[in-house]
Design an enzyme around this catalytic site. Structure first.
Site, PDB file in Angstrom:
ATOM      1  N   ASP A 270      69.246 -26.241  30.926  1.00  0.00           N
ATOM      2  CA  ASP A 270      69.664 -25.620  29.671  1.00  0.00           C
ATOM      3  C   ASP A 270      71.120 -25.890  29.327  1.00  0.00           C
ATOM      4  O   ASP A 270      71.442 -26.343  28.211  1.00  0.00           O
ATOM      5  CB  ASP A 270      69.419 -24.117  29.756  1.00  0.00           C
ATOM      6  CG  ASP A 270      69.680 -23.400  28.447  1.00  0.00           C
ATOM      7  OD1 ASP A 270      70.861 -23.135  28.136  1.00  0.00           O
ATOM      8  OD2 ASP A 270      68.722 -23.115  27.728  1.00  0.00           O
TER       9      ASP A 270
ATOM     10  N   ALA B  83      68.611 -23.455  24.965  1.00  0.00           N
ATOM     11  CA  ALA B  83      67.834 -24.693  24.930  1.00  0.00           C
ATOM     12  C   ALA B  83      66.416 -24.461  25.428  1.00  0.00           C
ATOM     13  O   ALA B  83      65.444 -24.970  24.857  1.00  0.00           O
ATOM     14  CB  ALA B  83      68.531 -25.778  25.757  1.00  0.00           C
ATOM     15  N   ASP B  84      66.274 -23.697  26.501  1.00  0.00           N
ATOM     16  CA  ASP B  84      64.937 -23.384  27.010  1.00  0.00           C
ATOM     17  C   ASP B  84      64.136 -22.604  25.977  1.00  0.00           C
ATOM     18  O   ASP B  84      62.951 -22.876  25.762  1.00  0.00           O
ATOM     19  CB  ASP B  84      65.047 -22.555  28.293  1.00  0.00           C
ATOM     20  CG  ASP B  84      65.301 -23.413  29.516  1.00  0.00           C
ATOM     21  OD1 ASP B  84      64.709 -24.496  29.613  1.00  0.00           O
ATOM     22  OD2 ASP B  84      66.091 -23.002  30.376  1.00  0.00           O
ATOM     23  N   ALA B  85      64.775 -21.628  25.344  1.00  0.00           N
ATOM     24  CA  ALA B  85      64.056 -20.763  24.408  1.00  0.00           C
ATOM     25  C   ALA B  85      63.567 -21.540  23.189  1.00  0.00           C
ATOM     26  O   ALA B  85      62.400 -21.413  22.787  1.00  0.00           O
ATOM     27  CB  ALA B  85      64.947 -19.602  23.975  1.00  0.00           C
TER      28      ALA B  85
ATOM     29  N   ALA C  34      60.739 -23.772  24.111  1.00  0.00           N
ATOM     30  CA  ALA C  34      59.501 -23.013  24.271  1.00  0.00           C
ATOM     31  C   ALA C  34      58.830 -22.778  22.925  1.00  0.00           C
ATOM     32  O   ALA C  34      57.614 -22.967  22.774  1.00  0.00           O
ATOM     33  CB  ALA C  34      59.791 -21.682  24.955  1.00  0.00           C
TER      34      ALA C  34
END
Length: 412
Positions: free
Chosen positions: A140, A168-170, A173
């Protein structure tokens, strides 16, 4: 019945981006099967903030509700065959292996498409499946740094500050979640499955649609400010300001109104659109000096009376007890078989006819292995053989979920 009731999702992802996307599908009613190693998914053993839990840490809990766990060794021939049997019953397959790993395990798109031609296969990567960075770790912070976003705020000469959550992960997703829903809609119309590829770098770049277009189309460079300023392309004052007893957020204020409310004559006569960019530091400095004179609540009352856009700056404890958050039911509380009463963020959307809900708590490792193998038609004897050979790990299911949407923990 949830919107996705009747769809089965196989979630082979780890960490955050993939599991969060799969959890959202489960929130909408899909039967999400978390296929993990017999020792458990990586996130089970990595406790953010040291919140280890009794058997399941807070990180894993937050990303894996509404899933069943099948613990299987995919490096064994029998383990792969079990997965292939499950693929025949599935609608969506989600993985975020590094490039090449899925092929080595025999779970790449071409292999699974031959088994289930209408499968929606989602592959999540850090930078793309091919290209010069394909083998780089998609972490991230590294992706945030490469996205260009961090130079849109902060002061010259000081290091950029990353988002204090896994941005970044969110967004990756939600990009994967969006891709699944679109691909399923396409399949409903045509009967065709397809490969959906999502990468973290593109997801964060696309998130900056407006900012990057201002740069590429408008030719406006990013500029960092000496004074408080939260976005390089927004006129002053715009940011988090210090008050006498805390902080206050301020956005898009009419400068003539601010001049009166703050008793800041240096702001009088300035035009927000004309001067808000070219005199940014001067404006922010005057606002900053004025706001330090009184406490936050005083300013919130005075500014809101004049229609100025402003708000408090909460920590997590304050978020939980905010009246709008409680009114929205932004948190859900449910019972977990090993962790007791669990409260986590709930759902970012509501539906009038098919509301999302917590149907299952985050599973224990292999909690549903026996249940799933039974659904595939394996006999008691065969299930016992696979367990004794280490092909699968099975744990009796004792998880009963009693969700209470809208609850929130009230700090003592």
């Amino acid at each position: 019945m949830g919107i996705l009731d009747g769809y089965r999702v196989l979630d082979l992802s780890v960490a955050m981006a993939g599991p969060l996307a799969a959890m959202r599908l489960g929130d909408l009613g899909a039967d999400v099967v978390k296929v993990e190693p017999t020792s458990g998914e990586w996130q089970r053993h990595t406790a953010a903030g040291g919140a280890t839990g009794t058997e399941v840490n807070a990180s894993f809990l937050s990303l894996n509700r509404n899933k069943r766990s099948l613990a299987v060794n995919l490096k064994s021939d029998d383990g792969r065959e079990l997965l292939y049997e499950l693929v025949r019953t599935a609608d969506v397959f989600l993985q975020n292996y590094r490039p090449g790993v899925a092929a080595r395990l025999g779970v790449d798109y071409e292999t699974l498409r031959a088994i289930k031609p209408d499968l929606v296969y989602v592959s999540v990567s850090g930078y793309g499946e091919t290209g010069p960075y394909a083998e780089w770790p998609g972490q991230d912070l590294l992706v945030q740094a490469m996205s260009g976003a961090l130079f849109s705020a902060g002061r010259p000469g000081e290091p950029p500050v990353a988002a204090p959550y896994f941005l970044a992960d969110a967004v990756t997703a939600y990009s994967a979640f969006e891709g699944v829903l679109a691909a399923l809609l396409h399949r409903e119309r045509t009967g065709e499955g397809q490969l959906v590829q999502v990468n973290m770098l593109d997801a964060v770049i696309a998130l900056q649609m407006q900012e990057l277009s201002v740069h590429t189309v408008g030719g406006i460079p990013q500029t960092r400010s000496e004074e408080v300023h939260a976005h390089s392309y927004i006129r002053a004052p715009y940011g988090i300001f210090t008050t006498r007893d805390g902080y206050l957020s301020l956005a898009f204020a009419d400068l003539s109104v601010l001049a009166e409310v703050l008793d800041a004559p240096e702001l009088a006569g300035l035009d927000a659109e004309r001067d808000g960019f070219v005199r940014r530091d001067e404006i922010a400095g005057a606002v900053s000096t004025a706001l330090r004179r009184e406490p936050t609540e005083y300013w919130l009352t005075k500014l809101r009376e004049r229609g100025v856009w402003c708000g408090p700056v909460y920590d997590y404890a304050a978020v939980q007890v905010d009246p709008q958050v409680r009114h929205n039911g932004s948190f859900v509380t449910y019972d977990h078989p090993t962790e007791g009463t669990v409260t986590t963020p709930g759902f970012p959307y509501t539906f009038g006819r098919t509301p999302p809900e917590v149907r299952r708590p985050a599973p224990l490792t292999g909690e549903h292995t026996d249940e799933l193998l039974t659904e595939l038609g394996l006999s008691d004897e065969r299930r016992g053989e696979l367990a004794s050979q280490g092909v699968v790990h099975a744990r009796p299911s004792d998880a009963v979920v009693h969700a209470r949407p809208g609850d929130a923990v009230v700090p003592s």
